[in-house]
Design an enzyme around this catalytic site. Structure first.
Site, short mmCIF file in Angstrom:
data_model
loop_
_atom_site.label_atom_id
_atom_site.label_comp_id
_atom_site.label_asym_id
_atom_site.label_seq_id
_atom_site.Cartn_x
_atom_site.Cartn_y
_atom_site.Cartn_z
N THR B 153 61.74 -39.22 17.18
CA THR B 153 62.47 -40.00 18.19
C THR B 153 61.73 -41.29 18.56
OG1 THR B 153 63.40 -37.98 19.07
CG2 THR B 153 63.38 -39.87 20.54
N GLY B 192 54.86 -34.45 21.82
CA GLY B 192 53.88 -33.71 22.61
C GLY B 192 52.49 -33.84 22.00
N GLU B 435 66.17 -31.52 20.56
CA GLU B 435 66.55 -30.87 19.30
C GLU B 435 68.07 -30.76 19.16
OE1 GLU B 435 64.56 -30.43 16.95
OE2 GLU B 435 62.73 -30.82 18.07
#
Lengths: 668, 668
Positions: B153, B192, B435
């Site tokens: 992303t 993350g 997701e």
């Protein structure tokens, strides 16, 4: 920071087909008010130190409080300087005048440690103190010589106020009350500013005189020394810890170990205790309902404004964000052009308008009823009370759900705190719970509806205006797609649900249950009936009030506001097809027609979406959102905000040498 | 802390009429697994320093990260010591084996900076690297010699992955790829651990060779020096700032200024670039779907476990909390005895069970289909993909909504972070977005349904098992209250909605809209059809799987699990009366009967409520909730937690002398 405005937003503003300023003026109740509001905003927000350089979210819980208090005090000073108008007006006049004021949010967006001082503490003094008490403490509080809060809820007791445990026992010998918390569940819990800010507090406690309980009464208690701020002897006070929101509000707990206050510190407007311990009951205990209604109006006004901020953010971002490629070789469309996105967001604009009109209507009713109360007339109080309960429930539930929808409609970026959307959810969802938890209030509304229903069946047909529809005995007419037709159908639904739940109640009673157990057993249905009633009120007031205004509006503005109203009506019709199919003559074909009309309305309103949210006229400082700023520089602002993170101040965090490197080498 | 258990909870446990341990074993897939899980929990949670003394919520954003990383590393070490079993099993076997493992939540409840290393980074290496690459990097990653994340992303691009801007341009002369972020919207955003933790990263970038675009490909990129942890030249990396949840996960951004990597660092299992710049396409691009399905199964498994934790907390608290006095002179009832409360909470238990069974069924299907893929059979992949999309959407939406209902059902105390309910909402609501954003996925499901519908109308009747019901041409039968009857009715609803939305599509097309615009115009209806399809799947799998197990269950447990199943069926029937009235022969009387049956089921399940949540078997460390601990000392724990606040460490905060006192004296 002052870059140019995003081209997509410029295009949106160019194609808006009504006068945005006209709508802003309408919302402000006149151009003059718009001007005053903007001047105040401009003056106050120019003050140095009032806005954060590093966003609050990076601070520790303790730092958030300290910074929040600092800014709050600066802000109170600023208002003293720039808001001269308020000083000459009554408390109530100021409430109405400030319906559109969201300045606080620019300064303490997660609310302020003085919130309870400025609202509940002041109002309690005014509404529950004798004239002398009101004057004495009111002046001190208004001048901030004392800082107060209001303590009712306890660790183990909320909704059921008769269950509160804190005691105030009158000692005839010393002419004092002894305040005491007999158990841990008796500790006061939640009051804003209680933690480390307030030095006074209005405490609700069970009055005991010579062993006899005289119910809950309000007492003024000093809890901290004015010079040192140390808790006074016997006072156990502190903050309750972090919450989903309100983290700068310094919510606290309070326990008493036989703390004594003079007899004169009981707030005695309504009930009195004489020197010798004689208890004089309140001339009318219903007066207290007035304050509850007032608080609920304030809640409705705050929660729909949160929604209007959320939808401002989401609509502007949806005009800027582009995604996917439904048509080959065409550019990615603005996500606002997806009908699913319009379905999520446009109803939020309608809903903001619905409550804008409803809250003003309710406030006027409150003022009118309050005047009656002061003349000793109580007949309209129950109606007002039930209306305020209904509106508090439905506005908090609707607006909170739609704020969350706005957040989710912004995708991943809506999850960033810098969007302000999570914060708006945090403060708005609290309104579902406080000042009358929604389920509990719905049961109160249901109780009143059932009572009315039973009166009607016994032949009493003089009922309050808002429930007249329960008397309707005409046969259910053919479905009618007009707004009036839809409104009448929703009245049929509410009536049908009241009727069904009363039947269930009867059936449960006949099966041998006690009235209380039967009530409990049918309560899921009763709540649904109360909700349906609340929906009728919003539908009806939104329509009436807009129609009342319509002659003053230009044609373009009138048109778009009517479209929003119709959208609201059809949206709820489609949401409630189950109820409508059961209780009206809605058919499958009607549903399909309404669905087409709904899709048509989305298309009609779409070009005005940005104009409609611009008209809410929130300054960037109040929105405080990377995604929703007026210039639409969403991506640039996201990055600018991220770079403010203290973690980003150094390229390598010390945890690398301390933990990560040894770990990677198997040496941790 | 180790006090006695609350008497109300003792009573609840005494009246539970099934064997709690039997249910726990069923959920664990056997007593042996229960034992192993408990031993692992006991061993790991005994390690010093793994649990916080001062709750994380009091820390600053920076401190949260540092503390989170420290605990994560300690935890990884602990697993190496105590979880020998996993070491010998494949990645996939471990997933299934650990379905019931929630140990992470006890340590990093807001998730860990190694989350992406352990999931997406590892999986990408395994699924997208050649055998050699998998071995090389897989070993380093498993041993934590390198710490990685996965970057797809971008700031301006999410759902539409073809729109990603990051480029990897092949330089034939040096046999290197040049990674570059041409704009600010091209910055990777969200990964993350990216902020300050990872030193490697799998980056999805547009491959360019000699000016030609070959679409998205995965590249391994080193982003920080292994010795100093400094970002490598040309790498711009940092964290993105605070969010609604995941605040210890260190989400980051990543931009490239012409960063070079060797040709061999492209992950080349599926597509290859030869030395001379020849591009060799993937033998089958559908293989990548496998990983997507896997991730979605993991999401479903996590979100319903969040729900089962939330309902554990809410049910135990509701057994302890007492409120109001419906019957004069009787004690305040436990709030669990209010039918409105049962209405909020018992469906959450049913829903946890529904997804417990569904996710296992889906996982088995995934394993089966994966084996087929490896044999080169792709025929079942589209069905699996659509099932995973449907289940991801409906589980994330349902569970998140119910977690919030659980929180609100705990009143004000549910708003305290120490309840853990706000945190559970924060982590679960993210699953709605990531997701595959839910609306986008529903449109994919709708596209597949419409395609199937059109095939059926053209006479193709060999359709996938899950959509066979679309072929049903028998007349709508009389309403049937049995589970099977209700299931058939929900199939009628889904079929009816597909049919209606296809009609709308046709009508919009006939009115002159392009296929894309017609699709957009009908998309609100299409989404509703997809949701109805997803509901059919859950209803059907929950029922089938429970019935399949039922012969192995004792009579008391079988009875209560069937009650929960029936509750689930009737709850959704009552929620969807509008659809059912339109598409089946449900009558007003049926609705009333179902309402009574629903109220009856609430009463039947009520006595087992605490037993049912006890059976989820969450240790207090995992629940981490003042309201939900096994001993029910809710009030004591609330106070104990509040006293840990650093603000409460001193009676007077320094802000008093600094700001408040001068302010009160008019001298600020």
């Amino acid at each position: 920071m002052a870059g140019k405005v995003n081209q997509d937003l410029l295009n949106e503003r160019a194609k808006c087909n009504f006068d945005v300023e006209e709508l802003t003026n309408l919302l402000d109740d006149g151009a003059e008010q718009t001007k005053k509001r903007r001047t105040l905003e401009q003056n106050v927000l120019s003050i140095k130190g009032l806005l954060d350089d590093v966003p609050e979210e990076y601070l520790s819980h303790k730092e958030k409080y300290e910074n929040g208090l600092r800014k709050t005090l600066l802000f109170c000073k600023a208002l003293q300087t720039y808001d001269k108008e308020s000083a000459n007006k009554s408390f109530q006049e100021n409430i109405r005048l400030n319906f559109r004021n969201s300045l606080w949010s620019a300064v303490t967006k997660d609310t302020s440690p003085l919130l309870l001082h400025l609202e509940m503490f002041m109002i309690s003094i005014l509404e529950q103190g004798t004239e002398e008490q009101s004057k004495y403490w009111g002046k001190k509080a208004a001048n901030f010589e004392i800082i107060g809060t209001y303590a009712q809820t306890e660790l183990g007791h909320g909704t059921f106020i008769r269950g509160l445990e804190t005691r105030a026992t009158y000692d005839v010998d010393t002419e004092e009350f002894v305040l005491h918390s007999p158990t841990i569940t008796a500790y006061k819990w939640w009051p804003g500013g209680m933690g480390h800010t307030a030095n006074h507090c209005v405490v609700m406690a069970q009055l005991y005189i010579k062993g006899k309980n005289y119910g809950l009464q309000p007492f003024m208690v000093q809890i901290r020394d004015l010079e040192t701020h140390m808790p006074l002897p016997g006072v156990k006070v502190g903050e309750i810890g972090p919450k989903l929101g309100f983290n700068t509000v310094n919510n606290g707990f309070l326990g008493f170990d036989n703390v004594r206050i003079p007899r004169e510190w009981m707030l005695m407007k309504n009930a009195q205790v004489l020197k010798d311990g004689t208890y004089k009951a309140s001339p009318n205990s219903k007066l207290a309902y007035g304050a509850m209604v007032y608080v609920r109006v304030v809640i409705i006004n705050s929660v729909f404004k949160y929604l209007s901020r959320a939808v401002t953010i989401a609509v502007r971002y949806s005009a800027v964000r582009r995604q996917s490629q439904p048509k080959p070789n065409a550019p990615e469309p603005q996500i606002m052009d997806y009908v699913t996105q319009q379905h999520k967001l446009l109803i939020a604009i309608s809903t903001s308008h619905a409550y804008h009109f409803t809250v003003r209507w309710l406030w006027d009713l409150y003022i009118k009823t309050n005047k009656e109360l002061k003349r000793g007339e109580f007949k309209n109080l129950p109606e007002l009370h039930i209306l305020a309960c209904s509106m508090k429930v439905i506005s908090s539930a609707d607006c909170t759900a739609l704020i969350e929808k706005c957040r989710l409609a912004c995708g991943g970026h809506g999850y960033m705190l810098s969007s302000s959307l999570p914060l708006l959810y945090g403060v708005s969802t609290a309104t579902v719970t406080y000042e009358g938890e929604n389920t509990v209030l719905l049961l109160q509304v249901a109780r009143s509806l059932v009572k009315t229903w039973e009166q009607i069946s016994k032949g009493h047909i003089t009922v309050s205006p808002s429930v007249v529809y329960l008397c309707n005995r005409t046969p259910v007419p053919k479905w009618d797609n007009s707004l009036e037709g839809i409104l009448q159908s929703f009245k049929r639904v509410a009536k049908g649900k009241v009727s069904t739940s009363v039947s269930s109640l009867d059936q449960y009673r006949k099966s041998g249950l006690s009235p209380e157990d039967a009530w409990n057993k049918a309560s899921v249905q009763l709540i649904a009936a109360a909700e349906a009633h609340a929906r009728v009120i919003v539908l009806s007031v939104y329509k009436d009030e807009l129609e009342r205004k319509s002659s003053t509006l230009s044609y373009p503005l009138g048109t778009v506001l009517l479209q929003l109203l119709e959208l609201y009506y059809i949206y709820w019709t489609l949401e409630k097809t189950g109820d409508l199919l059961l209780h009206t003559r809605l058919s499958e074909k009607d549903v399909r027609d309404l669905q087409y009309r709904y899709e048509e309305l989305l298309e009609k309103i779409r070009p005005n979406a940005v104009g409609l949210v611009d008209a809410f006229d929130y300054r960037d400082e109040i929105l405080s959102s990377t995604l929703g700023a007026y210039d639409g520089r969403a991506y640039e602002r996201l990055m600018e905000e991220a770079l403010k993170s203290p973690l980003n101040a150094e390229p390598v965090n010390e945890s690398f040498e301390k933990y990560l490197k040894p770990f990677m080498r198997g040496k941790l």
